[in-house]
Design a protein around this motif. Structure first.
Motif, PDB file in Angstrom:
ATOM      1  N   TRP A 180       0.824  -1.222   0.000  1.00 22.87           N
ATOM      2  CA  TRP A 180       0.000   0.000   0.000  1.00 22.87           C
ATOM      3  C   TRP A 180       0.850   1.261   0.000  1.00 22.87           C
ATOM      4  O   TRP A 180       0.425   2.295  -0.547  1.00 22.87           O
ATOM      5  N   THR A 181       2.044   1.212   0.590  1.00 23.77           N
ATOM      6  CA  THR A 181       2.894   2.404   0.613  1.00 23.77           C
ATOM      7  C   THR A 181       3.394   2.754  -0.792  1.00 23.77           C
ATOM      8  O   THR A 181       3.503   3.927  -1.145  1.00 23.77           O
ATOM      9  N   ARG A 182       3.670   1.721  -1.601  1.00 28.96           N
ATOM     10  CA  ARG A 182       4.111   1.980  -2.982  1.00 28.96           C
ATOM     11  C   ARG A 182       2.968   2.546  -3.816  1.00 28.96           C
ATOM     12  O   ARG A 182       3.168   3.444  -4.643  1.00 28.96           O
ATOM     13  N   ILE A 183       1.764   2.017  -3.601  1.00 26.81           N
ATOM     14  CA  ILE A 183       0.591   2.546  -4.310  1.00 26.81           C
ATOM     15  C   ILE A 183       0.359   4.003  -3.930  1.00 26.81           C
ATOM     16  O   ILE A 183       0.114   4.864  -4.788  1.00 26.81           O
ATOM     17  N   SER A 184       0.452   4.295  -2.638  1.00 23.42           N
ATOM     18  CA  SER A 184       0.277   5.667  -2.166  1.00 23.42           C
ATOM     19  C   SER A 184       1.328   6.587  -2.770  1.00 23.42           C
ATOM     20  O   SER A 184       1.026   7.712  -3.192  1.00 23.42           O
ATOM     21  N   LEU A 185       2.571   6.114  -2.844  1.00 22.25           N
ATOM     22  CA  LEU A 185       3.653   6.915  -3.416  1.00 22.25           C
ATOM     23  C   LEU A 185       3.399   7.202  -4.893  1.00 22.25           C
ATOM     24  O   LEU A 185       3.563   8.347  -5.362  1.00 22.25           O
ATOM     25  N   LEU A 186       2.985   6.183  -5.646  1.00 20.04           N
ATOM     26  CA  LEU A 186       2.694   6.372  -7.071  1.00 20.04           C
ATOM     27  C   LEU A 186       1.594   7.414  -7.274  1.00 20.04           C
ATOM     28  O   LEU A 186       1.696   8.290  -8.132  1.00 20.04           O
ATOM     29  N   LEU A 187       0.539   7.318  -6.474  1.00 22.41           N
ATOM     30  CA  LEU A 187      -0.574   8.256  -6.606  1.00 22.41           C
ATOM     31  C   LEU A 187      -0.155   9.662  -6.183  1.00 22.41           C
ATOM     32  O   LEU A 187      -0.568  10.650  -6.800  1.00 22.41           O
ATOM     33  N   CYS A 188       0.658   9.767  -5.138  1.00 21.40           N
ATOM     34  CA  CYS A 188       1.101  11.076  -4.655  1.00 21.40           C
ATOM     35  C   CYS A 188       1.996  11.781  -5.677  1.00 21.40           C
ATOM     36  O   CYS A 188       1.936  13.007  -5.812  1.00 21.40           O
ATOM     37  N   VAL A 189       2.831  11.014  -6.371  1.00 20.97           N
ATOM     38  CA  VAL A 189       3.657  11.620  -7.425  1.00 20.97           C
ATOM     39  C   VAL A 189       2.761  12.211  -8.513  1.00 20.97           C
ATOM     40  O   VAL A 189       2.978  13.330  -8.988  1.00 20.97           O
ATOM     41  N   PHE A 190       1.720  11.460  -8.894  1.00 22.73           N
ATOM     42  CA  PHE A 190       0.767  11.983  -9.881  1.00 22.73           C
ATOM     43  C   PHE A 190       0.124  13.259  -9.366  1.00 22.73           C
ATOM     44  O   PHE A 190       0.024  14.255 -10.093  1.00 22.73           O
ATOM     45  N   GLY A 191      -0.339  13.249  -8.110  1.00 22.37           N
ATOM     46  CA  GLY A 191      -1.005  14.420  -7.548  1.00 22.37           C
ATOM     47  C   GLY A 191      -0.098  15.633  -7.494  1.00 22.37           C
ATOM     48  O   GLY A 191      -0.513  16.752  -7.811  1.00 22.37           O
ATOM     49  N   PHE A 192       1.162  15.424  -7.087  1.00 20.17           N
ATOM     50  CA  PHE A 192       2.116  16.533  -7.010  1.00 20.17           C
ATOM     51  C   PHE A 192       2.368  17.152  -8.385  1.00 20.17           C
ATOM     52  O   PHE A 192       2.290  18.370  -8.565  1.00 20.17           O
ATOM     53  N   VAL A 193       2.670  16.297  -9.371  1.00 20.80           N
ATOM     54  CA  VAL A 193       3.004  16.805 -10.704  1.00 20.80           C
ATOM     55  C   VAL A 193       1.778  17.449 -11.358  1.00 20.80           C
ATOM     56  O   VAL A 193       1.888  18.479 -12.030  1.00 20.80           O
ATOM     57  N   LYS A 194       0.593  16.873 -11.122  1.00 14.69           N
ATOM     58  CA  LYS A 194      -0.634  17.438 -11.688  1.00 14.69           C
ATOM     59  C   LYS A 194      -0.895  18.853 -11.165  1.00 14.69           C
ATOM     60  O   LYS A 194      -1.387  19.717 -11.898  1.00 14.69           O
ATOM     61  N   GLU A 195      -0.580  19.081  -9.899  1.00 16.88           N
ATOM     62  CA  GLU A 195      -0.819  20.385  -9.291  1.00 16.88           C
ATOM     63  C   GLU A 195       0.290  21.387  -9.566  1.00 16.88           C
ATOM     64  O   GLU A 195       0.145  22.566  -9.236  1.00 16.88           O
ATOM     65  N   PHE A 196       1.384  20.929 -10.174  1.00 14.84           N
ATOM     66  CA  PHE A 196       2.475  21.854 -10.495  1.00 14.84           C
ATOM     67  C   PHE A 196       2.140  22.604 -11.791  1.00 14.84           C
ATOM     68  O   PHE A 196       2.565  22.242 -12.876  1.00 14.84           O
ATOM     69  N   ARG A 197       1.344  23.651 -11.632  1.00 20.89           N
ATOM     70  CA  ARG A 197       0.910  24.453 -12.781  1.00 20.89           C
ATOM     71  C   ARG A 197       1.229  25.926 -12.487  1.00 20.89           C
ATOM     72  O   ARG A 197       0.366  26.692 -12.048  1.00 20.89           O
ATOM     73  N   LEU A 242       1.794  18.490 -16.790  1.00 17.80           N
ATOM     74  CA  LEU A 242       0.588  17.686 -17.003  1.00 17.80           C
ATOM     75  C   LEU A 242       0.858  16.517 -17.946  1.00 17.80           C
ATOM     76  O   LEU A 242       0.271  15.440 -17.799  1.00 17.80           O
ATOM     77  N   GLY A 243       1.734  16.722 -18.923  1.00 17.76           N
ATOM     78  CA  GLY A 243       2.122  15.622 -19.806  1.00 17.76           C
ATOM     79  C   GLY A 243       2.835  14.517 -19.040  1.00 17.76           C
ATOM     80  O   GLY A 243       2.567  13.325 -19.246  1.00 17.76           O
ATOM     81  N   ILE A 244       3.729  14.905 -18.133  1.00 17.34           N
ATOM     82  CA  ILE A 244       4.428  13.922 -17.297  1.00 17.34           C
ATOM     83  C   ILE A 244       3.428  13.199 -16.387  1.00 17.34           C
ATOM     84  O   ILE A 244       3.500  11.975 -16.204  1.00 17.34           O
ATOM     85  N   ALA A 245       2.474  13.955 -15.816  1.00 17.30           N
ATOM     86  CA  ALA A 245       1.457  13.345 -14.954  1.00 17.30           C
ATOM     87  C   ALA A 245       0.624  12.324 -15.723  1.00 17.30           C
ATOM     88  O   ALA A 245       0.288  11.257 -15.196  1.00 17.30           O
ATOM     89  N   THR A 246       0.297  12.644 -16.971  1.00 13.59           N
ATOM     90  CA  THR A 246      -0.488  11.718 -17.806  1.00 13.59           C
ATOM     91  C   THR A 246       0.277  10.425 -18.045  1.00 13.59           C
ATOM     92  O   THR A 246      -0.266   9.319 -17.903  1.00 13.59           O
ATOM     93  N   ILE A 247       1.558  10.552 -18.404  1.00 16.13           N
ATOM     94  CA  ILE A 247       2.385   9.352 -18.628  1.00 16.13           C
ATOM     95  C   ILE A 247       2.497   8.544 -17.339  1.00 16.13           C
ATOM     96  O   ILE A 247       2.392   7.313 -17.341  1.00 16.13           O
ATOM     97  N   TRP A 248       2.690   9.242 -16.232  1.00 16.77           N
ATOM     98  CA  TRP A 248       2.829   8.562 -14.942  1.00 16.77           C
ATOM     99  C   TRP A 248       1.565   7.790 -14.570  1.00 16.77           C
ATOM    100  O   TRP A 248       1.643   6.714 -13.957  1.00 16.77           O
ATOM    101  N   SER A 249       0.402   8.330 -14.943  1.00 19.18           N
ATOM    102  CA  SER A 249      -0.866   7.686 -14.567  1.00 19.18           C
ATOM    103  C   SER A 249      -1.003   6.283 -15.156  1.00 19.18           C
ATOM    104  O   SER A 249      -1.708   5.438 -14.600  1.00 19.18           O
ATOM    105  N   PHE A 250      -0.336   6.026 -16.275  1.00 20.58           N
ATOM    106  CA  PHE A 250      -0.403   4.692 -16.883  1.00 20.58           C
ATOM    107  C   PHE A 250       0.297   3.638 -16.033  1.00 20.58           C
ATOM    108  O   PHE A 250       0.049   2.442 -16.196  1.00 20.58           O
ATOM    109  N   PHE A 251       1.168   4.070 -15.137  1.00 24.82           N
ATOM    110  CA  PHE A 251       1.899   3.117 -14.301  1.00 24.82           C
ATOM    111  C   PHE A 251       1.171   2.789 -13.003  1.00 24.82           C
ATOM    112  O   PHE A 251       1.639   1.961 -12.223  1.00 24.82           O
TER     113      PHE A 251
END
Length: 465
Positions: free
Chosen positions: A3-20, A171-180
């Motif tokens: 669960w910690t790895r899943i949380s980390l993957l999702l948090c990376v997406f959230g961080f990069v998505k909000e970096f606007r 946002l492009g990086i966040a999109t690519i990351w979401s596939f993982f």
């Protein structure tokens, strides 16, 4: 996967998505030489359309999130965000406003998958931890974006137009990351075992009129209205069984939540306060622009960064306060709403940008503090599986209210007020909200007094049911 790895993957997406980093200066960009929008076009055309599309797309995306098992909607979030910034960069003028507004609406609506994905993937034992992780990832992303935008603009390293390319890249990086992100084999409603119906409310330390009795009455109401049971559902064909099962769970969770007067009261605050807050932040950059002097430096990014940190600290601090919210909640909400109304009156009248900045920060921090209380008090009386449904419904109601307010006040169809008169109206809105909750506070205190119960300020002194 742990669960910690899943949380980390999702948090990376959230961080990069909000970096606007372009967002704190979006009005300056649109009204600048790059796009040549007028202020009226921004607050009467672009912002209202975005609000309408956000409202229209939220409900179908909310339902599709569970049906598609979250991950495709998270990918959609990244894709729609990326496409919206491509449209902003390539837009030629007002004719592209509808496309931009629609894409932004889908982008904001699909964020619901980010917040609910983790609950369907990890054990309920880790809900509090993963909620903290995902929220902090968003706040850290917004803070970093605010600091980055302010530093690059103040040092003339990037202009407002170039900041859009940074947001687009993120946002492009966040999109690519979401596939993982790992796919889900089940979801809260549609893709879960038929027998796993769990609608017990989360344990509460607050005695507010027998939650168990509320649950029984809501179950009886449901059975009377539906005339069905899970035993009947299991005898039906597979497709019909699934559809009825989902309907059963959705409707039962809905009734169980909103038949509880305590949940209903805090949901009322949640929707009305959120409606006003979103309306204020949608137009604040237009308000600030009317206060800037010629050639003055703009500190929108620094303000947003400071607000993010202060809002996070306020939310954290309020979460640690073990106050007797069933007794003092309405009164506190009323005082906060009154302060917010006064701050909006000040912001509407002043042409000093620093006073306007300060009023906005205090207004927003007050909202973040009270919305933390409201969310916590609502969650205490919900079944864990219904968090996404109830908070999604509250968000939908807030958006519908905001759409009505936008149509009447901001859009060109009815009053079409300029931005400063709008803020006078929003100030009145929060004053009225204050009056409503003050009346409720008086009723609660009188009722408590007549019950001959001792008045306790702190929750720790309350007896558990």
């Amino acid at each position: 996967m742990n669960w910690t790895r899943i949380s980390l993957l999702l948090c990376v997406f959230g961080f990069v998505k909000e970096f606007r980093p372009s967002e704190p200066f979006v009005v300056e960009y649109l009204t600048g030489p790059w796009k040549n929008f007028t202020e009226e076009q921004v607050y009467q055309d672009l912002v209202p359309l975005y609000t309408y599309y956000y409202s229209v797309t939220l409900l179908p995306i909310l339902l599709l999130t569970d049906f598609l098992r979250y991950k495709p909607i998270i990918i959609l979030c990244g894709l729609s965000g990326t496409c919206s910034y491509i449209a902003i960069v390539l837009s030629k003028g007002v004719q592209d406003v509808q496309i931009i507004s629609f894409l932004l609406g889908v982008f904001m609506s699909s964020e619901v998958a980010y917040f609910s994905y983790i609950y369907a993937k990890v054990s309920k034992l880790h809900y509090q931890e993963v909620t903290s992780h995902t929220r902090m990832a968003l706040l850290l992303g917004r803070f970093t974006a605010g600091i980055t935008s302010q530093l690059t603009v103040s040092t003339n390293l990037l202009d407002y137009h170039q900041l859009n390319y940074v947001s687009l890249l993120a946002l492009g990086i966040a999109t690519i990351w979401s596939f993982f992100l790992p796919p889900l084999g089940q979801s809260v409603y549609l893709h879960r075992p038929i027998g796993s119906v769990s609608n017990e409310p989360a344990p509460s330390k607050i005695d507010i009129g027998s939650p168990n009795q509320t649950e029984r009455s809501s179950d009886q109401l449901f059975n009377l209205q539906q005339g069905t049971s899970l035993n009947n559902i299991e005898k039906e064909p597979s497709l019909a069984k699934k559809i009825k099962h989902v309907y059963y769970l959705l409707w039962k969770d809905f009734l169980l939540a909103y038949s509880n007067s305590y949940v209903l009261k805090w949901s009322l605050w949640w929707t009305l306060s959120t409606c006003g807050f979103m309306q204020v932040i949608n137009y604040v950059q237009v308000l600030w622009q009317s206060s800037f002097e010629e050639a003055a430096k703009v500190y929108n990014g620094a303000v947003e960064a400071a607000l993010t940190i202060m809002g996070a600290l306020a939310s954290f601090g309020v979460g640690k306060l073990k106050l007797n919210w069933p007794i003092i909640g309405e009164g506190t909400s009323s005082i906060i709403a009154l302060i917010q109304g006064i701050l909006l009156f000040i912001a509407a009248q002043t042409h000093n940008i620093w006073i306007s900045y300060t009023a906005y920060v205090i207004f927003s921090v007050a909202y973040q503090a009270m919305i933390t209380v409201a969310s916590s008090e609502i969650a205490k009386h919900l079944s864990e599986d219904s968090y996404g449904l109830i908070f999604g419904m509250n968000t939908l109601v807030a958006l519908l209210e905001q759409s009505l307010l936008t149509f009447l006040i901001s859009g060109s169809q009815v009053f079409g007020l300029a931005v400063r008169p709008q803020y006078v109206v929003y100030g009145c809105y929060f004053v009225v909200l204050s009056v409503i909750f003050m009346i409720m506070a008086v009723h609660t205190l009188v009722k408590h007094r007549r019950s001959n119960k001792q008045f306790n300020l702190w929750e720790s002194r309350l007896s558990t049911p």
